[in-house]
Scaffold this active site. Structure first.
Site, PDB file in Angstrom:
ATOM      1  N   ARG A  37      -2.862  10.623  12.496  1.00 57.13           N
ATOM      2  CA  ARG A  37      -1.756   9.737  12.175  1.00 57.13           C
ATOM      3  C   ARG A  37      -1.108   9.167  13.429  1.00 57.13           C
ATOM      4  O   ARG A  37      -1.497   9.479  14.535  1.00 57.13           O
ATOM      5  CB  ARG A  37      -0.734  10.490  11.309  1.00 57.13           C
ATOM      6  CG  ARG A  37      -1.346  10.905   9.965  1.00 57.13           C
ATOM      7  CD  ARG A  37      -0.333  11.404   8.979  1.00 57.13           C
ATOM      8  NE  ARG A  37       0.800  10.495   8.871  1.00 57.13           N
ATOM      9  CZ  ARG A  37       2.059  10.884   8.919  1.00 57.13           C
ATOM     10  NH1 ARG A  37       2.352  12.165   9.082  1.00 57.13           N
ATOM     11  NH2 ARG A  37       3.026  10.007   8.812  1.00 57.13           N
ATOM     12  N   ARG A  84      -3.352   5.834  17.872  1.00 59.03           N
ATOM     13  CA  ARG A  84      -4.717   6.133  17.404  1.00 59.03           C
ATOM     14  C   ARG A  84      -5.766   5.609  18.395  1.00 59.03           C
ATOM     15  O   ARG A  84      -6.769   6.260  18.656  1.00 59.03           O
ATOM     16  CB  ARG A  84      -4.928   5.533  16.014  1.00 59.03           C
ATOM     17  CG  ARG A  84      -4.001   6.154  14.970  1.00 59.03           C
ATOM     18  CD  ARG A  84      -4.331   5.695  13.574  1.00 59.03           C
ATOM     19  NE  ARG A  84      -3.178   5.850  12.684  1.00 59.03           N
ATOM     20  CZ  ARG A  84      -3.261   5.775  11.370  1.00 59.03           C
ATOM     21  NH1 ARG A  84      -4.417   5.557  10.790  1.00 59.03           N
ATOM     22  NH2 ARG A  84      -2.183   5.914  10.630  1.00 59.03           N
ATOM     23  N   CYS A 110      -1.234  11.097  -2.538  1.00 64.44           N
ATOM     24  CA  CYS A 110      -1.893  11.140  -1.227  1.00 64.44           C
ATOM     25  C   CYS A 110      -2.964  12.218  -1.166  1.00 64.44           C
ATOM     26  O   CYS A 110      -3.695  12.327  -0.190  1.00 64.44           O
ATOM     27  CB  CYS A 110      -0.859  11.378  -0.131  1.00 64.44           C
ATOM     28  SG  CYS A 110       0.085   9.902   0.238  1.00 64.44           S
ATOM     29  N   ARG A 123      -8.993   8.390   1.097  1.00 65.24           N
ATOM     30  CA  ARG A 123      -9.875   7.347   0.538  1.00 65.24           C
ATOM     31  C   ARG A 123     -10.995   7.027   1.518  1.00 65.24           C
ATOM     32  O   ARG A 123     -12.167   6.945   1.148  1.00 65.24           O
ATOM     33  CB  ARG A 123      -9.051   6.080   0.253  1.00 65.24           C
ATOM     34  CG  ARG A 123      -9.890   4.847  -0.080  1.00 65.24           C
ATOM     35  CD  ARG A 123      -9.026   3.600  -0.110  1.00 65.24           C
ATOM     36  NE  ARG A 123      -8.461   3.254   1.178  1.00 65.24           N
ATOM     37  CZ  ARG A 123      -9.078   2.506   2.101  1.00 65.24           C
ATOM     38  NH1 ARG A 123     -10.305   2.053   1.890  1.00 65.24           N
ATOM     39  NH2 ARG A 123      -8.481   2.215   3.247  1.00 65.24           N
ATOM     40  N   ARG A 124     -10.633   6.853   2.800  1.00 71.82           N
ATOM     41  CA  ARG A 124     -11.663   6.564   3.803  1.00 71.82           C
ATOM     42  C   ARG A 124     -12.546   7.783   4.036  1.00 71.82           C
ATOM     43  O   ARG A 124     -13.765   7.678   4.133  1.00 71.82           O
ATOM     44  CB  ARG A 124     -11.012   6.108   5.115  1.00 71.82           C
ATOM     45  CG  ARG A 124     -10.330   4.746   5.005  1.00 71.82           C
ATOM     46  CD  ARG A 124      -9.728   4.306   6.329  1.00 71.82           C
ATOM     47  NE  ARG A 124      -9.064   3.004   6.208  1.00 71.82           N
ATOM     48  CZ  ARG A 124      -7.810   2.764   6.555  1.00 71.82           C
ATOM     49  NH1 ARG A 124      -7.049   3.739   7.045  1.00 71.82           N
ATOM     50  NH2 ARG A 124      -7.284   1.569   6.412  1.00 71.82           N
ATOM     51  N   LYS A 163       0.832  -1.207   0.000  1.00 71.49           N
ATOM     52  CA  LYS A 163       0.000   0.000   0.000  1.00 71.49           C
ATOM     53  C   LYS A 163       0.870   1.263   0.000  1.00 71.49           C
ATOM     54  O   LYS A 163       0.457   2.315  -0.464  1.00 71.49           O
ATOM     55  CB  LYS A 163      -0.917  -0.038   1.235  1.00 71.49           C
ATOM     56  CG  LYS A 163      -2.003   1.014   1.256  1.00 71.49           C
ATOM     57  CD  LYS A 163      -3.130   0.659   2.217  1.00 71.49           C
ATOM     58  CE  LYS A 163      -2.750   0.830   3.665  1.00 71.49           C
ATOM     59  NZ  LYS A 163      -3.958   0.893   4.531  1.00 71.49           N
ATOM     60  N   ASP A 164       2.096   1.140   0.542  1.00 68.91           N
ATOM     61  CA  ASP A 164       3.002   2.295   0.666  1.00 68.91           C
ATOM     62  C   ASP A 164       3.967   2.444  -0.502  1.00 68.91           C
ATOM     63  O   ASP A 164       4.714   3.412  -0.560  1.00 68.91           O
ATOM     64  CB  ASP A 164       3.844   2.166   1.951  1.00 68.91           C
ATOM     65  CG  ASP A 164       3.003   2.166   3.211  1.00 68.91           C
ATOM     66  OD1 ASP A 164       1.926   2.773   3.194  1.00 68.91           O
ATOM     67  OD2 ASP A 164       3.435   1.556   4.209  1.00 68.91           O
TER      68      ASP A 164
END
Length: 286
Positions: A127, A133, A220, A108-109, A60-61
């Site tokens: 973050r 979190r 991003c 995206r979320r 994903k990164d």
């Protein structure tokens, strides 16, 4: 080690932990400090310099382009691609009262949440590692957060999951849940080792999704989601999505075709081209 006896010998493998810029700078949104490559740059440099022989990445990164002199021939079997909803006060996004704050570092979320639940607020510079979190959640800074289920499974922290979002409710990030392993392009020995670890079904799915992302030149700052999977007929089903960050406009498309490399790359690119043309100029700069 299981496949190569010489690697099972004492000291044959050394694990080097490398902290990347993306891990260190947590006070700003990723887009403001340079985007995706922040989680791979230092690891790539160590690989190119010969300080390490293979580099393990969360796919994903990984940017859609690889640094010169490196290849990424190996993907491990993919973990669950879905997102997890975590809250101390609600069972799901739909149960959150109007005005509730949802924390996420992912556009995206954010865009998919706001598209379905416009009455919610999204704190987008949410973050830090999972523990950070969860602490912010328990302190009431946010009422809920979304995290990749794959990461929680790998950390053995699934007891924190309130519910799991379906693919229909939250299309995952490109390559979510997939681990990739890179080596230098001239290192045949490492390539041979990695071949015994590669899970081809995952590699093909990730390649399809990354072809879609590359066509969109995703960054991003752009909400993009994409997921390729094998359907009950054995074919590839690809679903792609782009959205405006405010979630007002969400464009989706899908493709079905043979579960084979060339076909799946073509499906990903084709889906990306369709959404680019439908989005029109200025869509991603809102």
């Amino acid at each position: 080690m299981a496949s190569h006896a010489e690697l099972a010998e004492e000291g044959a493998i050394q694990i080097v932990i490398i902290k990347t810029t993306g891990d260190k700078i947590l006070s700003q949104p990723l887009a403001d400090i340079g985007g995706k490559g922040l989680f791979t740059k230092e690891i790539d440099e160590a690989l190119i310099n010969g300080d390490i022989d293979i580099a393990v990445h969360s796919m994903k990164d990984v940017p859609t382009y690889l640094p010169d002199k490196t290849i990424l021939p190996c993907n491990l079997p993919r973990e669950d691609v879905r997102d997890a909803f975590i809250s101390l006060s609600a069972a799901s996004l739909a149960d959150l009262p109007s005005g509730s704050i949802v924390g996420t570092a992912s556009l995206r979320r954010k865009s998919q949440i706001l598209h379905r639940y416009p009455s919610l607020n999204v704190e987008e510079n949410f973050r830090g590692n999972v523990q950070t979190r969860l602490r912010k959640l328990s302190e009431g800074i946010v009422q809920a957060t979304l995290l990749a289920l794959a990461g929680l499974k790998r950390l053995n922290m699934t007891e924190n999951v309130t519910s799991i979002l379906s693919i229909d409710d939250m299309l995952p990030a490109v390559a979510q849940g997939a681990i990739g392993i890179a080596c230098r392009s001239n290192d045949d020995k490492m390539a041979e080792y990695l071949a015994s670890l590669n899970h081809e079904e995952t590699r093909l799915a990730v390649s399809c999704e990354r072809a879609f992302l590359e066509k969109l030149e995703g960054s991003c700052r752009t909400p993009i989601a994409g997921y390729a999977s094998r359907n009950e007929d054995g074919n590839c089903l690809f679903r792609g999505l782009v959205a405006s960050p405010d979630g007002i406009r969400v464009l989706e498309t899908s493709r079905i075709g043979p579960y084979a490399f060339e076909d799946m790359i073509k499906m990903g690119k084709d889906a990306g081209e369709e959404l680019l043309s439908r989005a029109g100029p200025g869509f991603f700069s809102r």
